[in-house]
Design a protein around this motif. Sequence first.
Motif, short mmCIF file in Angstrom:
data_model
loop_
_atom_site.label_atom_id
_atom_site.label_comp_id
_atom_site.label_asym_id
_atom_site.label_seq_id
_atom_site.Cartn_x
_atom_site.Cartn_y
_atom_site.Cartn_z
N UNK A 9 0.82 -1.20 0.00
CA UNK A 9 0.00 0.00 0.00
C UNK A 9 0.86 1.26 0.00
N UNK A 10 0.51 2.23 -0.83
CA UNK A 10 1.23 3.50 -0.85
C UNK A 10 0.52 4.48 0.08
N UNK A 11 1.26 5.07 1.02
CA UNK A 11 0.71 6.06 1.94
C UNK A 11 1.13 7.44 1.45
N UNK A 12 0.17 8.35 1.36
CA UNK A 12 0.44 9.69 0.85
C UNK A 12 -0.17 10.72 1.81
N UNK A 13 0.54 11.82 2.00
CA UNK A 13 0.02 12.90 2.82
C UNK A 13 0.85 14.15 2.63
N UNK A 14 0.41 15.26 3.25
CA UNK A 14 1.14 16.51 3.19
C UNK A 14 2.46 16.41 3.94
N UNK A 28 -5.03 16.16 5.89
CA UNK A 28 -5.89 17.34 5.96
C UNK A 28 -5.13 18.42 6.72
N UNK A 29 -5.65 19.64 6.74
CA UNK A 29 -4.89 20.77 7.28
C UNK A 29 -5.05 20.98 8.78
N UNK A 55 -9.49 16.56 23.74
CA UNK A 55 -8.93 17.32 22.61
C UNK A 55 -7.70 18.04 23.16
N UNK A 56 -6.59 17.33 23.24
CA UNK A 56 -5.40 17.82 23.93
C UNK A 56 -4.61 18.84 23.10
N UNK A 57 -4.51 18.58 21.81
CA UNK A 57 -3.74 19.48 20.94
C UNK A 57 -4.19 19.33 19.50
N UNK A 58 -3.80 20.29 18.69
CA UNK A 58 -4.07 20.24 17.25
C UNK A 58 -2.79 20.57 16.50
N UNK A 59 -2.65 19.99 15.35
CA UNK A 59 -1.59 20.37 14.42
C UNK A 59 -2.31 21.01 13.24
N UNK A 60 -1.98 22.27 13.00
CA UNK A 60 -2.71 23.07 12.00
C UNK A 60 -1.71 23.66 11.01
N UNK A 61 -2.06 23.62 9.73
CA UNK A 61 -1.21 24.26 8.73
C UNK A 61 -1.56 25.74 8.66
#
Length: 86
Positions: A9-14, A28-29, A55-61
Amino acid sequence: MAQELVGEEKCVGFAKLKGKDFDFYLQKYTITLGRRSKSSNVDIALGDNMNLSRHHASIIYNFERGCWELVVHGKNGVTADGKFIA
C-alpha cells in the motif's frame, strides 16, 4: 507530499508525523490529538491517561506562514522534541 510504500500500500500525505509507536500521514490541514473517548472524535488517539484531554492538541497548517503549528488545548501541556509547550 510525503509518500511511502508500506507493504503493498502507498501512503500519501502533506507530511508525516512519526511517533514512538506510530506513523501518521497528515492528509488534511487540521489534525486533532487527544485521549481515547466514546464522546470525542480525534485523528490521533494518544492513549487513555486522564492527564490527556479529550482534545489535547491540534496540528494546524498556517497558510500565511507556510508551516505547520502545534496548538495546545490541554491544561497539562505537551512535550515535543524535548521541549515542554503549555
